[in-house]
Design a protein around this motif. Structure first.
Motif, PDB file in Angstrom:
ATOM      1  N   GLU A  58      36.952  32.410  51.403  1.00  0.00           N
ATOM      2  CA  GLU A  58      36.097  32.629  50.719  1.00  0.00           C
ATOM      3  C   GLU A  58      35.220  33.632  50.575  1.00  0.00           C
ATOM      4  OE1 GLU A  58      35.775  30.458  47.745  1.00  0.00           O
ATOM      5  OE2 GLU A  58      37.119  28.921  47.871  1.00  0.00           O
ATOM      6  N   TYR A  59      34.720  33.814  51.824  1.00  0.00           N
ATOM      7  CA  TYR A  59      34.236  34.642  51.814  1.00  0.00           C
ATOM      8  C   TYR A  59      34.768  36.735  51.798  1.00  0.00           C
ATOM      9  CZ  TYR A  59      31.268  38.580  53.897  1.00  0.00           C
ATOM     10  OH  TYR A  59      30.942  39.645  54.427  1.00  0.00           O
ATOM     11  N   TRP A  60      35.702  35.889  52.240  1.00  0.00           N
ATOM     12  CA  TRP A  60      36.542  37.643  52.451  1.00  0.00           C
ATOM     13  C   TRP A  60      37.388  38.051  50.524  1.00  0.00           C
ATOM     14  CZ3 TRP A  60      35.425  41.656  55.113  1.00  0.00           C
ATOM     15  CH2 TRP A  60      35.256  41.334  56.707  1.00  0.00           C
ATOM     16  N   LEU A  61      37.512  36.901  49.579  1.00  0.00           N
ATOM     17  CA  LEU A  61      37.838  36.843  48.776  1.00  0.00           C
ATOM     18  C   LEU A  61      36.687  37.670  47.404  1.00  0.00           C
ATOM     19  CD1 LEU A  61      40.097  36.138  47.194  1.00  0.00           C
ATOM     20  CD2 LEU A  61      38.999  34.190  46.312  1.00  0.00           C
ATOM     21  N   ASP A  62      35.427  37.375  47.787  1.00  0.00           N
ATOM     22  CA  ASP A  62      34.514  37.840  47.544  1.00  0.00           C
ATOM     23  C   ASP A  62      33.776  39.670  47.533  1.00  0.00           C
ATOM     24  OD1 ASP A  62      33.895  35.523  46.159  1.00  0.00           O
ATOM     25  OD2 ASP A  62      32.104  35.069  47.792  1.00  0.00           O
ATOM     26  N   ARG A  63      34.825  39.397  49.602  1.00  0.00           N
ATOM     27  CA  ARG A  63      34.539  40.749  49.427  1.00  0.00           C
ATOM     28  C   ARG A  63      35.642  42.002  48.677  1.00  0.00           C
ATOM     29  NH1 ARG A  63      32.008  43.484  49.410  1.00  0.00           N
ATOM     30  NH2 ARG A  63      32.068  44.767  51.024  1.00  0.00           N
ATOM     31  N   THR A  64      36.644  41.056  48.821  1.00  0.00           N
ATOM     32  CA  THR A  64      38.178  41.814  48.032  1.00  0.00           C
ATOM     33  C   THR A  64      37.594  42.448  46.469  1.00  0.00           C
ATOM     34  OG1 THR A  64      39.333  40.739  49.273  1.00  0.00           O
ATOM     35  CG2 THR A  64      40.547  41.377  47.328  1.00  0.00           C
ATOM     36  N   LEU A  65      37.498  41.097  45.901  1.00  0.00           N
ATOM     37  CA  LEU A  65      36.836  41.365  44.541  1.00  0.00           C
ATOM     38  C   LEU A  65      35.401  42.937  44.864  1.00  0.00           C
ATOM     39  CD1 LEU A  65      36.412  37.723  43.581  1.00  0.00           C
ATOM     40  CD2 LEU A  65      37.911  39.590  42.659  1.00  0.00           C
ATOM     41  N   ASP A  66      34.868  43.128  45.630  1.00  0.00           N
ATOM     42  CA  ASP A  66      34.015  43.983  45.592  1.00  0.00           C
ATOM     43  C   ASP A  66      35.124  46.175  45.334  1.00  0.00           C
ATOM     44  OD1 ASP A  66      32.241  42.209  45.046  1.00  0.00           O
ATOM     45  OD2 ASP A  66      31.468  41.885  47.240  1.00  0.00           O
ATOM     46  N   TYR A  67      35.774  45.103  46.736  1.00  0.00           N
ATOM     47  CA  TYR A  67      36.129  46.342  47.176  1.00  0.00           C
ATOM     48  C   TYR A  67      37.439  46.909  46.272  1.00  0.00           C
ATOM     49  CZ  TYR A  67      35.039  46.602  51.849  1.00  0.00           C
ATOM     50  OH  TYR A  67      34.514  46.304  53.161  1.00  0.00           O
ATOM     51  N   ILE A  68      37.815  46.270  44.917  1.00  0.00           N
ATOM     52  CA  ILE A  68      38.976  47.076  43.910  1.00  0.00           C
ATOM     53  C   ILE A  68      38.574  47.605  42.957  1.00  0.00           C
ATOM     54  CG2 ILE A  68      40.358  45.895  42.390  1.00  0.00           C
ATOM     55  CD1 ILE A  68      40.269  43.229  43.318  1.00  0.00           C
ATOM     56  N   SER A  69      37.153  48.089  42.454  1.00  0.00           N
ATOM     57  CA  SER A  69      37.318  48.982  41.664  1.00  0.00           C
ATOM     58  C   SER A  69      36.439  50.563  42.969  1.00  0.00           C
ATOM     59  CB  SER A  69      35.493  48.502  40.464  1.00  0.00           C
ATOM     60  OG  SER A  69      36.481  47.823  40.016  1.00  0.00           O
ATOM     61  N   GLU A  70      36.534  49.924  43.742  1.00  0.00           N
ATOM     62  CA  GLU A  70      36.023  51.233  44.986  1.00  0.00           C
ATOM     63  C   GLU A  70      37.707  52.172  44.906  1.00  0.00           C
ATOM     64  OE1 GLU A  70      34.361  52.252  48.643  1.00  0.00           O
ATOM     65  OE2 GLU A  70      33.733  51.071  47.719  1.00  0.00           O
ATOM     66  N   ASP A  71      39.010  51.061  45.971  1.00  0.00           N
ATOM     67  CA  ASP A  71      40.262  51.337  45.996  1.00  0.00           C
ATOM     68  C   ASP A  71      40.495  52.039  45.348  1.00  0.00           C
ATOM     69  OD1 ASP A  71      38.635  49.871  48.266  1.00  0.00           O
ATOM     70  OD2 ASP A  71      40.161  48.366  48.075  1.00  0.00           O
ATOM     71  N   GLU A  72      40.747  51.119  43.611  1.00  0.00           N
ATOM     72  CA  GLU A  72      41.417  52.114  42.255  1.00  0.00           C
ATOM     73  C   GLU A  72      41.053  53.603  42.785  1.00  0.00           C
ATOM     74  OE1 GLU A  72      41.914  52.277  37.736  1.00  0.00           O
ATOM     75  OE2 GLU A  72      40.056  51.344  38.711  1.00  0.00           O
ATOM     76  N   LYS A  73      39.963  54.482  42.787  1.00  0.00           N
ATOM     77  CA  LYS A  73      39.992  55.876  43.532  1.00  0.00           C
ATOM     78  C   LYS A  73      40.011  56.601  44.387  1.00  0.00           C
ATOM     79  CE  LYS A  73      36.244  54.864  40.503  1.00  0.00           C
ATOM     80  NZ  LYS A  73      34.503  54.978  40.061  1.00  0.00           N
ATOM     81  N   LYS A  74      40.446  55.991  45.898  1.00  0.00           N
ATOM     82  CA  LYS A  74      40.419  55.598  46.995  1.00  0.00           C
ATOM     83  C   LYS A  74      42.124  55.186  48.059  1.00  0.00           C
ATOM     84  CE  LYS A  74      37.904  53.599  50.319  1.00  0.00           C
ATOM     85  NZ  LYS A  74      36.153  52.686  50.744  1.00  0.00           N
ATOM     86  N   CYS A  75      41.494  54.502  48.644  1.00  0.00           N
ATOM     87  CA  CYS A  75      43.519  54.329  49.400  1.00  0.00           C
ATOM     88  C   CYS A  75      44.275  53.901  47.515  1.00  0.00           C
ATOM     89  CB  CYS A  75      42.782  53.180  49.969  1.00  0.00           C
ATOM     90  SG  CYS A  75      42.133  51.294  49.519  1.00  0.00           S
ATOM     91  N   PHE A  76      44.000  52.967  46.836  1.00  0.00           N
ATOM     92  CA  PHE A  76      45.442  52.891  45.577  1.00  0.00           C
ATOM     93  C   PHE A  76      45.712  54.186  45.629  1.00  0.00           C
ATOM     94  CE2 PHE A  76      43.297  48.340  45.663  1.00  0.00           C
ATOM     95  CZ  PHE A  76      43.602  47.659  46.146  1.00  0.00           C
TER      96      PHE A  76
END
Length: 400
Positions: A347-365
């Motif tokens: 659950e913790y790392w799922l929460d972190r994933t949800l936090d990262y997604i918008s940032e990753d759209e402009k970065k590693c994706f």
């Protein structure tokens, strides 16, 4: 209850966000870990969650495109036979979808026989050249062939590949291990480089062998290999020194001749302590070894505390070595052990994933829109496992 609903809503929104990146992206390759095969896997499981045949139709269109490309030698973009970007990834994905009921009426034997022969012959040749890689070598093929059992012809392939594998094993007083031809090229012929990870190294090899053991193949031999190999790995266990920035129990790479050990705090699907925790739990369960399970729990509980980038090297959401992969591995560890601490870590790392997604759209994706390991599809599959009421088995293709 309201918190769970709110998180489900956030995950559903994030899934839609990821899909908006995936759907319009051009696809340049046919592979599983990067390309049309991986996208077909994603769309099939998306169709379950969305209850929408449109996504299933998209998956079928991708499969037809791959088959059309195979008919045209200049059209296909598979790179050899491997699981990651070659034909093994495609055939494994097809067989997986067939087993999950996505391909009713598909004639596995007729459609895959020629490809199976090519995969076997290529894998055998690669083993003779010392390649023991899971992602980019014969071990991915052996996992695929394990799923194809029982089949007399496939079993013959497996026995031949196991015989070639045995010739690559190195044993001494510490136990048994397999070197990595890719690393040997980089380290030089006077070294004996050993990768302990899942993606390219000994943990991946042993997890594949455990799958063969479960299928009843060469059980006495594989049992001995597993025991000797785990003894080798555990002989390199160290005590973490948090104050001095050493968070890991195990090195990720060993160089036997120079006695160099490459230590990194990496946690992820690809390599690091979590790989060995998974191996110990699975081997302990399958071979009824409480000592391995106890060791796995001791190390696993320590990994749960490693949440910051300095102790985990997690900087983004990607599956390979990001938060989504972490979440799915902890989900798998919970299934292996029933230890609720892993459910909390999931659950913790799922929460972190949800936090990262918008940032990753402009970065590693960027430029990785169709990449299962380093792009949105792998993250989306992790979210689908969270959102769906039923068990999704897509992570079998990742050795989880």
């Amino acid at each position: 209850m309201d918190t769970v609903i709110s998180k489900k809503n956030l995950a559903a929104h994030a899934l839609d966000q990821l899909h908006q990146m995936i759907a319009p992206a051009p696809v340049s390759y046919d592979g599983l870990y990067a390309g049309r095969s991986g996208l077909a896997l994603y769309y099939c499981y998306l169709s379950i969650y969305k209850e929408n045949d449109e996504y299933d139709s998209t998956a079928m269109s991708l499969l037809h495109e791959i088959f059309d490309n195979l008919e045209n030698p200049s059209g296909t973009t598979f790179n050899g036979y491997t699981l990651s970007i070659g034909l093994t990834g495609f055939t494994y994905m097809l067989y997986h979808l067939y087993g999950e009921g996505f391909l009713p009426g598909f004639d596995i034997k007729r459609n895959l026989q020629a490809l199976d022969t090519y995969i076997y012959e290529s894998s055998l040749e690669d083993l003779k050249n010392g390649n023991t890689d899971f992602m980019h070598g014969p071990l991915g093929s052996m996992l695929y062939f394990a799923e194809r059992l029982p089949d007399p012809e496939i079993e013959g392939y497996i026995l031949s590949l196991l015989d070639a594998m045995n010739k690559l094993a190195v044993s001494d007083e510490r136990g048994l291990r397999y070197t990595n031809a890719r690393m040997e090229k980089e380290a030089g012929e006077n070294e004996e480089p050993i990768d302990l990870g899942l993606a390219h190294g000994n943990t991946g090899i042993l997890l594949v062998l455990l799958r063969l053991y479960e299928k009843g193949i060469c059980m006495d031999m594989i049992r001995q290999i597993i025991h000797d190999s785990i003894r080798f790995i555990l002989s390199y266990q160290e005590v973490p020194d948090i104050e001095n920035g050493r968070y890991s129990f195990f090195p990720t790479e060993l160089y036997k001749v120079s006695n160099h050990r490459f230590l990194t705090p990496r946690l992820g699907w690809c390599y690091g302590d979590l790989n060995i925790v998974l191996l110990l739990y699975r081997a302990g369960r399958i071979m009824d070894n409480p000592e391995w399970i106890s060791r796995a729990t001791h190390i696993g509980m320590h990994t749960i505390e490693r949440k910051d980038p300095a102790s985990s090297m997690i900087y983004d959401s990607i599956f390979c070595h990001g938060s989504a992969g972490m979440a799915q591995v902890y989900r798998c560890l919970y299934k292996e052990s029933s230890n609720s601490a892993y459910a909390t870590a999931y659950e913790y790392w799922l929460d972190r994933t949800l936090d990262y997604i918008s940032e990753d759209e402009k970065k590693c994706f960027i430029t990785n829109e169709t990449d299962l390991l380093s792009g949105p599809p792998g993250v989306a599959l992790v979210l689908l496992s969270y959102l769906c009421e039923e068990q999704l088995n897509w992570d079998k293709v990742m050795l989880l």
